[in-house]
Design an enzyme around this catalytic site. Structure first.
Site, short mmCIF file in Angstrom:
data_model
loop_
_atom_site.label_atom_id
_atom_site.label_comp_id
_atom_site.label_asym_id
_atom_site.label_seq_id
_atom_site.Cartn_x
_atom_site.Cartn_y
_atom_site.Cartn_z
N PRO A 106 18.98 -37.26 19.02
CA PRO A 106 18.34 -37.25 17.65
C PRO A 106 19.17 -37.78 16.47
O PRO A 106 19.80 -37.13 15.73
CB PRO A 106 18.37 -35.65 17.64
N CYS A 107 18.99 -39.04 16.44
CA CYS A 107 19.69 -39.85 15.52
C CYS A 107 19.12 -39.37 13.94
O CYS A 107 19.67 -39.75 12.70
CB CYS A 107 19.80 -41.14 15.48
N HIS A 108 17.76 -38.79 13.98
CA HIS A 108 17.09 -38.35 12.82
C HIS A 108 17.91 -37.49 12.17
O HIS A 108 17.68 -36.95 10.89
CB HIS A 108 15.54 -38.03 13.11
#
Length: 153
Positions: A106-108
């Site tokens: 989850p780079c978001h």
């Protein structure tokens, strides 16, 4: 989303604009990935169970592992992750940019110190990928973005 597979593992996932024509999954693993992505869209707490081809440098893999440790509904800044990894924010941002498995990694959940930051190689505040980032944060219950969820769907 686009899903790439080879040799019994998922090799990449990537966001596609809504105007991209839909294609049927090319194999059983791609179908499983699609089903799991849909399950995540229904339930932000869904736990993915896909075999991933974790390529990348040792540093990139360390960043990606750190991303997976950020709890749903929370965020970290590039600087916070850099400090944790004994690195610099720009290097963390570059590793996030090359993440082959969003939203599984989850780079978001990573933001700039004073802004939303970039996402999937874009920092255009009104661009498609940052709209995806806002939707993901709202979907996962991040308090700052919950109000936007209805308009992003």
């Amino acid at each position: 989303m686009g899903v790439g597979t080879a040799g019994g593992v998922v090799t990449e996932m990537f966001y596609l604009p809504g105007t991209t024509p839909e294609q049927a999954p090319a194999n059983a693993l791609a179908e499983k990935a699609v089903q799991q992505l849909l399950a995540y869209c229904d339930d932000a707490d869904y736990v993915f169970d896909l075999p991933l081809a974790m390529r990348g440098s040792e540093f990139q893999r360390r960043v990606w592992q750190s991303l997976r440790e950020i709890p749903r509904g929370q965020v970290r800044t590039y600087g916070e992750l850099a400090k944790h990894l004994d690195s610099v924010a720009r290097a963390v941002g570059q590793a996030c940019r090359t993440n082959p498995f969003p939203p599984l990694v989850p780079c978001h959940r990573v933001m700039g110190a004073n802004s939303l930051g970039g996402f999937a190689g874009s920092d255009d505040q009104n661009g498609f990928t940052l709209g995806v980032k806002r939707w993901l944060l709202a979907h996962e219950g991040h308090k700052e973005y919950q109000w936007q969820q209805a308009t992003l769907l």
